[in-house]
Write a protein that holds these residues in place. Structure first.
Motif, PDB file in Angstrom:
ATOM      1  N   GLN A   1       1.436   7.960  -6.243  1.00 17.45           N
ATOM      2  CA  GLN A   1       0.105   8.128  -5.664  1.00 17.45           C
ATOM      3  C   GLN A   1      -0.305   9.599  -5.637  1.00 17.45           C
TER       4      GLN A   1
ATOM      5  N   GLN B   1       1.062  -5.194   0.349  1.00 14.64           N
ATOM      6  CA  GLN B   1       1.082  -5.295  -1.109  1.00 14.64           C
ATOM      7  C   GLN B   1       1.635  -4.017  -1.732  1.00 14.64           C
ATOM      8  N   LEU B   2       1.311  -2.887  -1.126  1.00  9.13           N
ATOM      9  CA  LEU B   2       1.835  -1.609  -1.612  1.00  9.13           C
ATOM     10  C   LEU B   2       3.357  -1.592  -1.546  1.00  9.13           C
TER      11      LEU B   2
ATOM     12  N   SER C   1      -6.312   7.331  -1.540  1.00  8.54           N
ATOM     13  CA  SER C   1      -7.202   6.392  -0.845  1.00  8.54           C
ATOM     14  C   SER C   1      -6.493   5.179  -0.262  1.00  8.54           C
ATOM     15  N   ILE C   2      -5.158   5.149  -0.310  1.00  9.37           N
ATOM     16  CA  ILE C   2      -4.431   4.013   0.251  1.00  9.37           C
ATOM     17  C   ILE C   2      -4.446   4.095   1.784  1.00  9.37           C
ATOM     18  N   PRO C   3      -4.178   2.986   2.506  1.00  4.88           N
ATOM     19  CA  PRO C   3      -4.245   2.994   3.970  1.00  4.88           C
ATOM     20  C   PRO C   3      -3.276   3.970   4.641  1.00  4.88           C
TER      21      PRO C   3
ATOM     22  N   ASP D   1       4.559  -3.685  -4.402  1.00  6.75           N
ATOM     23  CA  ASP D   1       4.341  -2.944  -5.640  1.00  6.75           C
ATOM     24  C   ASP D   1       5.358  -1.812  -5.789  1.00  6.75           C
TER      25      ASP D   1
ATOM     26  N   LYS E   1      -2.955  -5.925   4.798  1.00 10.62           N
ATOM     27  CA  LYS E   1      -2.707  -6.609   3.523  1.00 10.62           C
ATOM     28  C   LYS E   1      -2.464  -5.593   2.404  1.00 10.62           C
ATOM     29  N   GLU E   2      -3.279  -4.553   2.382  1.00  4.61           N
ATOM     30  CA  GLU E   2      -3.113  -3.520   1.360  1.00  4.61           C
ATOM     31  C   GLU E   2      -1.774  -2.800   1.541  1.00  4.61           C
ATOM     32  N   MET E   3      -1.405  -2.536   2.783  1.00  4.97           N
ATOM     33  CA  MET E   3      -0.129  -1.887   3.055  1.00  4.97           C
ATOM     34  C   MET E   3       1.040  -2.741   2.574  1.00  4.97           C
TER      35      MET E   3
ATOM     36  N   GLN F   1      -7.298  -6.364   6.683  1.00  7.58           N
ATOM     37  CA  GLN F   1      -7.442  -5.900   5.308  1.00  7.58           C
ATOM     38  C   GLN F   1      -6.520  -4.728   5.021  1.00  7.58           C
ATOM     39  N   ALA F   2      -6.471  -3.758   5.921  1.00  2.00           N
ATOM     40  CA  ALA F   2      -5.589  -2.597   5.724  1.00  2.00           C
ATOM     41  C   ALA F   2      -4.134  -3.031   5.710  1.00  2.00           C
TER      42      ALA F   2
END
Length: 423
Positions: free
Chosen positions: A377, A96-97, A389-391, A100, A92-94, A89-90
């Motif tokens: 951010q 996508q960041l 709050s990002i990874p 973005d 994936k967020e990284m 999950q982390a």
């Protein structure tokens, strides 16, 4: 090793700004006029929060105006590695960041009409060894299965569709990456800050920080800045202003050369689809075409004597000719260097220290887009009064042991990597 970069020499957009020579007050004071600091100021100003940016040299004088202009997806290391280390999950967020971040850069360029030759033609990751190509194939599967992201593998017999070289054994294409004129982006971002009411002082070194419960005061040679919040965005150029930040990042020298303008037909054959290119060596090469048909070619360097600098640039030129021997009779027009910043994890760090200082740094060669994103951010954390709050956020910074000896460590590491790159 900071000779004039080709990017600065080919820019017509630079403005000369005044130094701070009085005492001023603002909402947020930002140290460093690179992408991180400028993006922070830009996004704060859009919210009506007043900023003052202090730059000890001039806008884009550091890594933001000296890099290869390769705006890449991902991070240093594979997403397979980060998924295993951080969890799916982390990771994936990284990832996508990182996508973005490129979208953000493209959006800022479009909205502010920044003339910086932005092209989203993808990047080519060139495989130096067969084992590297196998690793790229494994990463392709991971990206497709876990990140819903498609990259294309290029086999050895297809390499000529990307590069006019036999130095590599294949590679992979990521269509989401881009490239731009890095100095012009920095200058354009600075103008956007000022267009929204922000103030930038050049040739103004921050010398000391004095805090109280309600404010922070930054002392410079001829004046002070009093503010509610402080952001330090110096990356690989961190000095002794804040010892914790200085000792949490390791600057590594990277050098670049650029040819004279080449015939258009020749440069179009060298990098067929005008992509940003980097290879899989430990001591990597990275290169690309420029808008004025030069080849910009980068590699590993280090801070050293002028005599050694000369040798390093000569070796980089030899490396360029190893990749593209067809350039043997073409002149090198520019040689320059800059600092890439690494943390112990080889990931960017962002957050707020116990003393109230906000920070973001340590892009490990992947900061052309991520620095703008982390600036945004930081701005959001400041105006919303909520933690990042990002990874990539770090609640505490752990300083690097024996930081004062990092140059010796880098030299040993590069000697080891040079051995590993033999084939």
């Amino acid at each position: 090793m900071e000779t004039l970069s080709m990017w600065e020499a080919t820019s017509t957009q630079r403005l000369h700004r005044t130094s701070l020579d009085q005492d001023v007050s603002t909402d947020v004071v930002i140290i460093g006029a690179g992408y991180t600091g400028l993006s922070t100021a830009y996004h704060l100003q859009k919210q009506g929060i007043q900023t003052v940016v202090l730059e000890q040299s001039y806008v884009g004088s550091g890594a933001s105006g000296r890099n290869g202009g390769e705006v890449l997806t991902g991070y240093h290391g594979s997403m397979k590695h980060w998924m295993e280390k951080k969890g799916e999950q982390a990771a994936k967020e990284m990832f996508q960041l990182s996508l973005d971040a490129i979208n953000l850069v493209e959006q800022i360029i479009r909205e502010q009409n920044i003339q910086c030759d932005f092209k989203r033609n993808g990047d080519f990751y060139a495989a130096y060894k067969e084992a590297d190509l196998d690793a790229m194939k494994a990463e392709q599967e991971v990206l497709h299965k876990h990140f819903d992201h498609t990259v294309e593998i290029v086999e050895r017999n297809e390499l000529r569709n990307e590069l006019a070289t036999s130095f590599y054994v294949g590679g992979r294409v990521d269509p989401k990456s881009a490239h731009f004129h890095p100095f012009n982006y920095a200058v354009g971002l600075a103008k956007a800050v000022e267009g929204h009411g922000g103030t930038i002082f050049e040739r103004t070194e921050a010398l000391a920080i004095k805090r109280s419960k309600q404010q922070v005061v930054i002392k410079t040679e001829k004046g002070t800045v009093t503010a509610k919040e402080l952001v330090i965005a110096t990356n690989g150029y961190a000095g002794p202003l804040h010892k914790t930040i200085q000792r949490s990042v390791v600057p590594v020298e990277s050098i670049m050369i650029a040819t004279e303008p080449l015939p258009e037909k020749l440069v179009e054959k060298l990098i067929v689809h005008d992509r940003a290119v980097a290879d899989s060596k430990n001591l990597l090469y990275y290169f690309r075409r420029t808008a004025d048909n030069r080849l910009a070619f980068g590699g590993s360097g280090r801070s050293s004597s002028k005599r050694d600098q000369k040798r390093l640039f000569e070796n980089l030129h030899k490396g360029m000719l190893t990749v593209f021997p067809q350039l043997y009779d073409r002149k090198i027009a520019f040689e320059w260097g800059g600092k890439v910043a690494f943390t112990t994890e080889k990931l960017p760090y962002i957050g707020q220290l116990d003393d109230g200082t906000y920070y973001a740094f340590g892009y490990a060669g992947h900061g052309a887009a991520m620095s703008s994103m982390l600036g945004k951010q930081l701005a959001e954390a400041i105006y919303s009064h909520t933690p990042v709050s990002i990874p990539l956020a770090k609640r505490q910074l752990q300083t690097i042991p024996f930081h004062q000896h990092y140059q010796k460590g880098i030299s040993l590491m590069k000697f080891y990597y040079k051995h590993q790159d033999r084939r």
